[in-house]
Design an enzyme around this catalytic site. Structure first.
Site, PDB file in Angstrom:
ATOM      1  N   CYS A  92     -12.900  -3.691  -2.529  1.00  0.00           N
ATOM      2  CA  CYS A  92     -11.431  -3.236  -3.039  1.00  0.00           C
ATOM      3  C   CYS A  92     -11.528  -2.164  -3.848  1.00  0.00           C
ATOM      4  O   CYS A  92     -10.637  -1.452  -3.885  1.00  0.00           O
ATOM      5  CB  CYS A  92     -11.065  -4.471  -4.033  1.00  0.00           C
ATOM      6  SG  CYS A  92     -12.098  -5.036  -5.422  1.00  0.00           S
ATOM      7  N   HIS A 143     -11.033  -7.502  -9.109  1.00  0.00           N
ATOM      8  CA  HIS A 143     -10.633  -7.364  -7.810  1.00  0.00           C
ATOM      9  C   HIS A 143      -9.210  -6.454  -7.947  1.00  0.00           C
ATOM     10  O   HIS A 143      -8.461  -6.587  -9.008  1.00  0.00           O
ATOM     11  CB  HIS A 143     -10.030  -8.634  -7.124  1.00  0.00           C
ATOM     12  CG  HIS A 143      -9.726  -8.576  -5.922  1.00  0.00           C
ATOM     13  ND1 HIS A 143     -10.584  -8.015  -4.880  1.00  0.00           N
ATOM     14  CD2 HIS A 143      -8.694  -8.500  -5.295  1.00  0.00           C
ATOM     15  CE1 HIS A 143      -9.832  -7.908  -3.684  1.00  0.00           C
ATOM     16  NE2 HIS A 143      -8.783  -8.420  -3.703  1.00  0.00           N
ATOM     17  N   HIS A 155      -5.097  -5.092   0.128  1.00  0.00           N
ATOM     18  CA  HIS A 155      -6.358  -5.263  -0.795  1.00  0.00           C
ATOM     19  C   HIS A 155      -7.503  -5.732   0.418  1.00  0.00           C
ATOM     20  O   HIS A 155      -7.080  -5.894   1.422  1.00  0.00           O
ATOM     21  CB  HIS A 155      -6.294  -6.434  -1.603  1.00  0.00           C
ATOM     22  CG  HIS A 155      -6.320  -7.690  -1.092  1.00  0.00           C
ATOM     23  ND1 HIS A 155      -7.112  -8.656  -1.268  1.00  0.00           N
ATOM     24  CD2 HIS A 155      -5.361  -8.289  -0.238  1.00  0.00           C
ATOM     25  CE1 HIS A 155      -6.727  -9.903  -0.712  1.00  0.00           C
ATOM     26  NE2 HIS A 155      -5.670  -9.598  -0.132  1.00  0.00           N
TER      27      HIS A 155
END
Length: 184
Positions: A92, A143, A155
């Protein structure tokens, strides 16, 4: 009278009102022109002593468009823990770092350090290019994704194994939402 029409119409468009071609008073006209020049230059117009409203900046808009377009171009790429390039795949924060670098912005390598950069954005104020953070495998920002508008973000989906769209209204992300930042 002609020299007044374009600035007044432009001001009406920029401020969301309707423009009426009428002569402005001489003392206020110079201030109006300065304000218009500041808007077109992407300046921040003071509203009150403590509050400032950012105005439209073509440079920021083009960098934001570049960020979103670059992220979209990476959809379907392989997800790899520690990956930070199209050749090796992405995690990410590697995805975010790579995409923002394409727009001339250098970010740290990890989500928690990336979270320390930029201005905090409320969920209702998200704009394309904003970074959205979630607490997934550990406390804090672990994240990150790039908001694209309409409640969607790009993502690295470890579940799918590819760079993919996520949905801000998905229960998984709602329960893990940590915050958002505007870097551009």
């Amino acid at each position: 009278m002609r020299k007044w029409i374009l600035p007044i119409i432009l001001a009406g468009v920029l401020f969301g009102g309707t423009a009426v071609a009428a002569a402005a008073p001489a003392p206020g006209y110079n201030q109006f022109l300065q304000s218009l020049e500041a808007i077109l230059a992407g300046a921040v117009m003071p509203v009150a002593a403590e509050r400032q409203i950012p105005v439209f900046s073509p440079a920021i808009a083009s960098r934001t468009a570049l960020v979103v377009a670059s992220a979209r171009n990476l959809l379907g790429r392989q997800v790899v823990w520690g990956g930070a390039s199209p050749a090796q795949g992405f995690d990410c924060s590697g995805l975010v770092q790579y995409v923002y670098r394409q727009a001339g912005v250098n970010l740290s390598r990890t989500a928690d350090l990336q979270f320390m950069v930029g201005r905090t954005v409320a969920p209702a104020d998200l704009q394309p290019g904003d970074l959205v953070y979630f607490s997934t495998y550990e406390q804090g920002a672990s994240h990150v994704g790039i908001y694209t508008g309409g409640g969607k973000f790009i993502h690295t989906s470890f579940g799918q194994g590819i760079v993919a769209f996520g949905d801000m209204s998905d229960t998984y992300f709602v329960n893990r939402y940590y915050g958002a930042k505007r870097v551009l």
